[in-house]
Design a protein around this motif. Structure first.
Motif, PDB file in Angstrom:
ATOM      1  N   LEU A 201      30.291   0.819   2.521  1.00  0.00           N
ATOM      2  CA  LEU A 201      29.095   0.083   2.130  1.00  0.00           C
ATOM      3  C   LEU A 201      29.281  -0.585   0.769  1.00  0.00           C
ATOM      4  N   VAL A 202      29.924   0.111  -0.151  1.00  0.00           N
ATOM      5  CA  VAL A 202      30.205  -0.463  -1.472  1.00  0.00           C
ATOM      6  C   VAL A 202      31.117  -1.682  -1.317  1.00  0.00           C
ATOM      7  N   ALA A 203      32.132  -1.568  -0.450  1.00  0.00           N
ATOM      8  CA  ALA A 203      33.075  -2.671  -0.248  1.00  0.00           C
ATOM      9  C   ALA A 203      32.387  -3.906   0.318  1.00  0.00           C
ATOM     10  N   ASN A 204      31.263  -3.698   1.045  1.00  0.00           N
ATOM     11  CA  ASN A 204      30.537  -4.819   1.644  1.00  0.00           C
ATOM     12  C   ASN A 204      29.286  -5.200   0.851  1.00  0.00           C
ATOM     13  N   ASP A 205      29.191  -4.677  -0.379  1.00  0.00           N
ATOM     14  CA  ASP A 205      28.061  -4.987  -1.274  1.00  0.00           C
ATOM     15  C   ASP A 205      26.712  -4.668  -0.631  1.00  0.00           C
ATOM     16  N   VAL A 206      26.651  -3.543   0.069  1.00  0.00           N
ATOM     17  CA  VAL A 206      25.429  -3.131   0.753  1.00  0.00           C
ATOM     18  C   VAL A 206      24.636  -2.189  -0.144  1.00  0.00           C
ATOM     19  N   GLU A 207      23.346  -2.448  -0.273  1.00  0.00           N
ATOM     20  CA  GLU A 207      22.484  -1.561  -1.047  1.00  0.00           C
ATOM     21  C   GLU A 207      22.144  -0.328  -0.213  1.00  0.00           C
ATOM     22  N   MET A 208      22.339   0.830  -0.775  1.00  0.00           N
ATOM     23  CA  MET A 208      22.154   2.090  -0.048  1.00  0.00           C
ATOM     24  C   MET A 208      20.698   2.355   0.322  1.00  0.00           C
ATOM     25  N   GLU A 209      19.751   1.710  -0.376  1.00  0.00           N
ATOM     26  CA  GLU A 209      18.340   2.014  -0.149  1.00  0.00           C
ATOM     27  C   GLU A 209      17.902   1.727   1.292  1.00  0.00           C
ATOM     28  N   SER A 210      18.524   0.745   1.930  1.00  0.00           N
ATOM     29  CA  SER A 210      18.116   0.370   3.283  1.00  0.00           C
ATOM     30  C   SER A 210      18.912   1.101   4.368  1.00  0.00           C
ATOM     31  N   GLN A 211      19.782   2.012   3.940  1.00  0.00           N
ATOM     32  CA  GLN A 211      20.608   2.746   4.906  1.00  0.00           C
ATOM     33  C   GLN A 211      20.391   4.254   4.719  1.00  0.00           C
ATOM     34  N   LYS A 212      20.263   4.960   5.816  1.00  0.00           N
ATOM     35  CA  LYS A 212      20.122   6.409   5.762  1.00  0.00           C
ATOM     36  C   LYS A 212      21.393   7.027   6.332  1.00  0.00           C
ATOM     37  N   VAL A 213      22.033   7.862   5.531  1.00  0.00           N
ATOM     38  CA  VAL A 213      23.295   8.486   5.940  1.00  0.00           C
ATOM     39  C   VAL A 213      23.106   9.994   5.903  1.00  0.00           C
ATOM     40  N   ARG A 214      23.252  10.628   7.057  1.00  0.00           N
ATOM     41  CA  ARG A 214      23.004  12.070   7.151  1.00  0.00           C
ATOM     42  C   ARG A 214      24.248  12.797   7.649  1.00  0.00           C
ATOM     43  N   SER A 215      24.601  13.875   6.982  1.00  0.00           N
ATOM     44  CA  SER A 215      25.614  14.817   7.478  1.00  0.00           C
ATOM     45  C   SER A 215      24.853  16.021   8.000  1.00  0.00           C
ATOM     46  N   MET A 216      24.682  16.076   9.309  1.00  0.00           N
ATOM     47  CA  MET A 216      23.880  17.166   9.860  1.00  0.00           C
ATOM     48  C   MET A 216      24.205  17.378  11.335  1.00  0.00           C
ATOM     49  N   ASP A 217      23.727  18.486  11.852  1.00  0.00           N
ATOM     50  CA  ASP A 217      23.886  18.838  13.251  1.00  0.00           C
ATOM     51  C   ASP A 217      23.223  17.764  14.125  1.00  0.00           C
ATOM     52  N   ILE A 218      23.955  17.245  15.121  1.00  0.00           N
ATOM     53  CA  ILE A 218      23.439  16.143  15.937  1.00  0.00           C
ATOM     54  C   ILE A 218      22.195  16.552  16.722  1.00  0.00           C
ATOM     55  N   ASN A 219      22.235  17.706  17.355  1.00  0.00           N
ATOM     56  CA  ASN A 219      21.064  18.154  18.112  1.00  0.00           C
ATOM     57  C   ASN A 219      19.871  18.395  17.193  1.00  0.00           C
ATOM     58  N   GLY A 220      20.168  18.844  15.982  1.00  0.00           N
ATOM     59  CA  GLY A 220      19.095  19.014  14.999  1.00  0.00           C
ATOM     60  C   GLY A 220      18.451  17.674  14.665  1.00  0.00           C
ATOM     61  N   PHE A 221      19.276  16.631  14.528  1.00  0.00           N
ATOM     62  CA  PHE A 221      18.716  15.310  14.249  1.00  0.00           C
ATOM     63  C   PHE A 221      17.898  14.802  15.434  1.00  0.00           C
ATOM     64  N   LEU A 222      18.388  15.004  16.658  1.00  0.00           N
ATOM     65  CA  LEU A 222      17.645  14.543  17.834  1.00  0.00           C
ATOM     66  C   LEU A 222      16.270  15.208  17.896  1.00  0.00           C
ATOM     67  N   ASP A 223      16.213  16.493  17.572  1.00  0.00           N
ATOM     68  CA  ASP A 223      14.924  17.193  17.534  1.00  0.00           C
ATOM     69  C   ASP A 223      14.003  16.578  16.476  1.00  0.00           C
ATOM     70  N   TYR A 224      14.585  16.315  15.312  1.00  0.00           N
ATOM     71  CA  TYR A 224      13.816  15.730  14.201  1.00  0.00           C
ATOM     72  C   TYR A 224      13.290  14.343  14.579  1.00  0.00           C
ATOM     73  N   ALA A 225      14.173  13.507  15.160  1.00  0.00           N
ATOM     74  CA  ALA A 225      13.787  12.143  15.500  1.00  0.00           C
ATOM     75  C   ALA A 225      12.717  12.118  16.583  1.00  0.00           C
ATOM     76  N   THR A 226      12.836  13.024  17.558  1.00  0.00           N
ATOM     77  CA  THR A 226      11.834  13.104  18.631  1.00  0.00           C
ATOM     78  C   THR A 226      10.491  13.558  18.077  1.00  0.00           C
TER      79      THR A 226
END
Length: 391
Positions: free
Chosen positions: A257-282
């Motif tokens: 993202l830094v290499a592409n001059d992307v502002e982090m505020e508009s991107q959400k990056v999560r290191s987490m359990d995938i099934n845990g995220f699916l539960d959260y998103a649902t």
């Protein structure tokens, strides 16, 4: 060259073009060694092929030549590498500066892959046997290259191996190299990295993701090495949600993202359990206009493990429940655990289970720089499908 007696069925197999040796092909299994030695495969005094011996997956060696008087020397390997390198120059080098130079058995020599990242050349040794012959093979690779910056290697047969520069072939070894693909910048990790951060086989997927991301809310699941996050952002997405269980995936992405001059505020990056995220998103009723997911063969999760053979449809049903009414779905995998037919059927059933109608937009095959030996693999392990949901 040591002669090894093989079975009649093995002789027929190799004469028919099959390139990999199995243990049952030896008349005497104790003839196998894992040191890469050149051997002559014989059946009842009749020469069948020359080969090298090495354990790789379920295989025990690779055919080198079916010509009885063929010398296996530096010139032999130089011809093999030059042929592949020249094909790349005429087919893909003008389109991108990052591509596969040599694709193992698809280019005529099993056990070795070579990638070119803007002149930084990375050799992947896929088995210990071929690595034992590196002093013969490395000069052949260097001779076959018209030009290069540095040459590196990684021993894929070792679990904790990393990319390292090769003495005398890497005069100015780099920590990373920024390459540009379709207008997107990707920092490729080199010296000391276990993975480069960009798998070249996803090139065509990245291209379509970029074309179809404008003004969309994008979800990228298990994105590590695929490059789809930066493709979706530089394609004009409004926002991305990016989830992977690998912590390294997050740090690599931040550098992208830094290499592409992307502002982090508009991107959400999560290191987490995938099934845990699916539960959260649902639970929070999140929906996305474009979803990418690269499925592993197997994945451990706190909320239940994933096996692509058994859990494909169930897992994707949960994923596709997060799709908006006319979302684009990009699903990829790199495994032979499922064939293309079962992969497609599993995805389609999951879409239907999620109460969506759909059309299939594209099937992604291996790019032109990833040739496949059809005698060895009827289909590449790489599979990718793009579906468009309908109202």
């Amino acid at each position: 060259m040591r002669e090894i007696e093989i079975t009649g069925s093995a002789a027929s197999k190799f004469e028919g073009g099959y390139p990999q040796i199995s243990l049952k092909d030896f008349a005497n299994e104790t003839d196998f060694t894992n040191n890469g030695e050149w051997v002559a495969l014989i059946k009842s005094g009749h020469f069948v092929a020359s080969a090298y011996l090495a354990k790789e997956g379920n295989g025990y060696g690779w055919i080198l030549s079916r010509k009885e008087n063929q010398e296996i020397n530096e010139n032999f390997f130089t011809r093999i590498f030059k042929r592949a390198f020249n094909q790349r120059l005429t087919s893909i080098a003008e389109q991108t500066n990052a591509y596969r130079l040599f694709n193992g058995q698809g280019d005529g020599l099993g056990g070795i892959n070579i990638d070119n990242y803007g002149g930084e050349i990375v050799i992947s040794w896929e088995n210990e046997g071929i690595y034992q012959q590196r002093n013969l093979i490395l000069p052949a690779i260097a001779k076959g290259l018209e030009t290069y910056q540095n040459i590196y290697e990684i021993k894929r047969f070792e679990g904790n191996s990393s990319v390292k520069p090769i003495f005398d072939l890497a005069p100015d070894a780099q920590e990373f190299k920024e390459i540009i693909e379709d207008g997107t910048t990707y920092p490729v990790h080199l010296n000391g990295a276990s993975k480069t951060g960009l798998d070249l086989i996803f090139r065509d997927v990245r291209k379509q993701v970029k074309k179809n991301s404008n003004l969309k809310l994008v979800l990228n699941l298990l994105y590590d090495q695929t490059g789809v996050v930066s493709a979706s952002i530089t394609g004009g997405s409004n926002q991305t949600e990016n989830v992977d269980q690998s912590k390294r995936a997050k740090s690599d992405l931040v550098q992208e993202l830094v290499a592409n001059d992307v502002e982090m505020e508009s991107q959400k990056v999560r290191s987490m359990d995938i099934n845990g995220f699916l539960d959260y998103a649902t639970k929070h009723n999140l929906h996305f206009d474009l979803i990418t997911i690269n499925l592993p063969t197997f994945m451990r999760s706190k909320k239940g493990n994933f096996n692509i053979r058994k859990d494909l449809t169930k897992f994707l049903t949960n994923v596709f429940g997060l799709a908006s009414a006319q979302a684009d779905l990009f699903v990829t995998t790199q495994t032979n655990a499922v064939n293309l037919k079962d992969f497609r059927n599993g995805i389609q059933t999951a879409i239907t289970n999620s109460k969506h109608k759909f059309i299939e937009k594209e099937q992604f095959k291996t790019p032109i720089d990833f040739p496949v030996d059809r005698e060895y693999l009827k289909n590449s392990p790489f599979k990718g499908l793009w579906f468009k949901l309908q109202k």
